[in-house]
Design an enzyme around this catalytic site. Structure first.
Site, PDB file in Angstrom:
ATOM      1  CB  THR A  10      -0.935  -0.011   1.223  1.00 14.74           C
ATOM      2  OG1 THR A  10      -1.790  -1.143   1.108  1.00 14.74           O
ATOM      3  CG2 THR A  10      -1.785   1.232   1.279  1.00 14.74           C
ATOM      4  CB  SER A  52       1.990  -8.172   0.713  1.00 17.48           C
ATOM      5  OG  SER A  52       0.846  -8.139   1.520  1.00 17.48           O
ATOM      6  CB  THR A  81      -0.328  -4.378   6.094  1.00 15.05           C
ATOM      7  OG1 THR A  81      -1.541  -4.254   5.332  1.00 15.05           O
ATOM      8  CG2 THR A  81       0.344  -3.021   6.209  1.00 15.05           C
ATOM      9  CG  ASP A  82      -3.542  -7.720   3.214  1.00 14.92           C
ATOM     10  OD1 ASP A  82      -4.190  -7.584   4.268  1.00 14.92           O
ATOM     11  OD2 ASP A  82      -3.818  -7.120   2.172  1.00 14.92           O
TER      12      ASP A  82
END
Lengths: 161, 161, 161, 161
Positions: A10, A52, A81-82
């Site tokens: 992101t 990700s 972040t995932d």
């Protein structure tokens, strides 16, 4: 000198004006460091520029390998972040004697109101002061790679025991 | 829990639309922490809201006194950059056994392209990891209070030996 | 083709990082037109770069003279809001057969949350459609030069009869 | 009094932090008018909140119908750019004696660097000054509904004869 590996996420999503979609182009890292008036000596290398959720085992191998072979002993990895915690585990299995800090953002930097600038200042600072190990730095906090998970509902990284 | 003392400085300068001047109103700290998606437990107290060029000896006494008497052992002080080092020296003469990190900004947060968000992420991270002592955190770096000066020409904080 | 004369004003105030003050450097007009994706054909000329409270009779003569002698019959003047109406009167006494629209901003463009981008889109549009005459375009509205005053308390331009 | 009908489009796209996607929530129109310091009397009604590529014939009927039945004779419609011209044609076939201006944005307002604020100032100004008819206002320009097309490659609205 801190090594920064860019992998996308992101952090670096941008808005494709013609297609009306989010997409990736170049990393915003140098511009963010300039806006932050950063004077930390960094050497930036873009390894990939992906979401990700699309990251494969090979991609994670590439990241871990680069952490192993680079000269620097203090490393920041920007990452979606995932699956940040999964990548942290792969790095932790391969890298010893180095401080590796993974960070990212919930809001694209291009949106202006980003948490990316805050997280970048935080990650660079943790990379300078934490003992060797692999960490996730999000929301102003740091977690050992095996003590954290992302809460998918709230978007917040939480400590686990 | 980190104690944050707000004293003003460029960090919190705002634009007075009617007067056409820079001025101080309320602190932007809570909004900045919200934008940064910070999950660090903080307790914010505004001690004053002034330009650091207007700061008196009494003002510095107030800041040092609050660092001494507060319960928290980890403290961030937001401060104008011009006399940040002078205040750091006063705090260092009075406070022992606590980690105190002074930070600020070259560009008002209200201008959008601020280094304040970057510095805030950095200062909160250093406050969590540095040993007791008094530090200046600017430009992603940290300096012991007696090892730093502001270069007035470039606006950059530099190490001195 | 619309002629744009730049004279300074809040529109173009920028933040002087070293001095900690508002100041003037180059105009932000080209960047604003780029952000606005403007396709209006314009020819921009900076006549001065000052606060309109510092504007002299000679300065106003310069502005009016340039409106008279330029080839274009549709003109936008960016101007500080405090004495915009005075300058409009001087232009109206000298210019005939042209549409001249004065505009400005309450918030510097450099602050991000500016009314300048909104007013610029508005002024360029009024300049394309209004009959010859001298007008003030602020807050999405337009006023004949002799039918408007700035309310100094609220910062709003108001119609007078 | 100008009637504003909101239909969605890039103008109002927002970033869904949890899903990592662009999405629609509430319209940004009131906030944009506030930032622009607009003093134009407007009455805003959200008719739908969709991407214009997803707009159906029924949706366009709804928009045209609302233009016909509303009391105001000056109307602004915010709309996605991809099918703005199609909707303009439907409105033109149904509405007479009113000035209807369609506008939109190439960049979401939430991205900060938006052309939306510029276009909104422009559209509200054209709506106040143009003769009855249906127009597209983009890039600081205005076009009669049957004299314009969107160039899908460049994202720019172009005049056709």
């Amino acid at each position: 000198m801190i090594r920064v590996f860019v992998t996308g996420g992101t952090f670096d999503k941008t808005y494709d004006e013609i297609g009306g979609r989010l997409s990736f182009k170049d990393t915003h890292l140098p511009e963010m460091l300039r806006l932050g008036r950063s004077r930390v000596e960094v050497s930036i290398r873009t390894l990939m520029m992906i979401d990700s959720l699309d990251m494969t085992g090979d991609d994670r191998d590439t990241i871990a390998h680069n952490c192993v072979v680079c000269e620097e002993s203090r490393i920041v990895v920007t990452h979606g972040t995932d699956t940040m915690v999964e990548t942290a585990a792969i790095i932790a299995a391969r890298v010893t004697g180095k401080t590796v800090v993974l960070t990212g953002a919930m809001i694209p930097y291009a949106f202006g109101s980003s948490d990316g600038l805050f997280n970048l200042g935080s990650a660079l600072s943790f990379a300078q002061t934490l003992a060797p190990g692999v960490y996730v730095a999000m929301n102003g906090q740091h977690f050992r790679w095996d003590r954290v998970r992302k809460n998918r509902k709230t978007g917040v990284f939480e400590a686990i025991r």
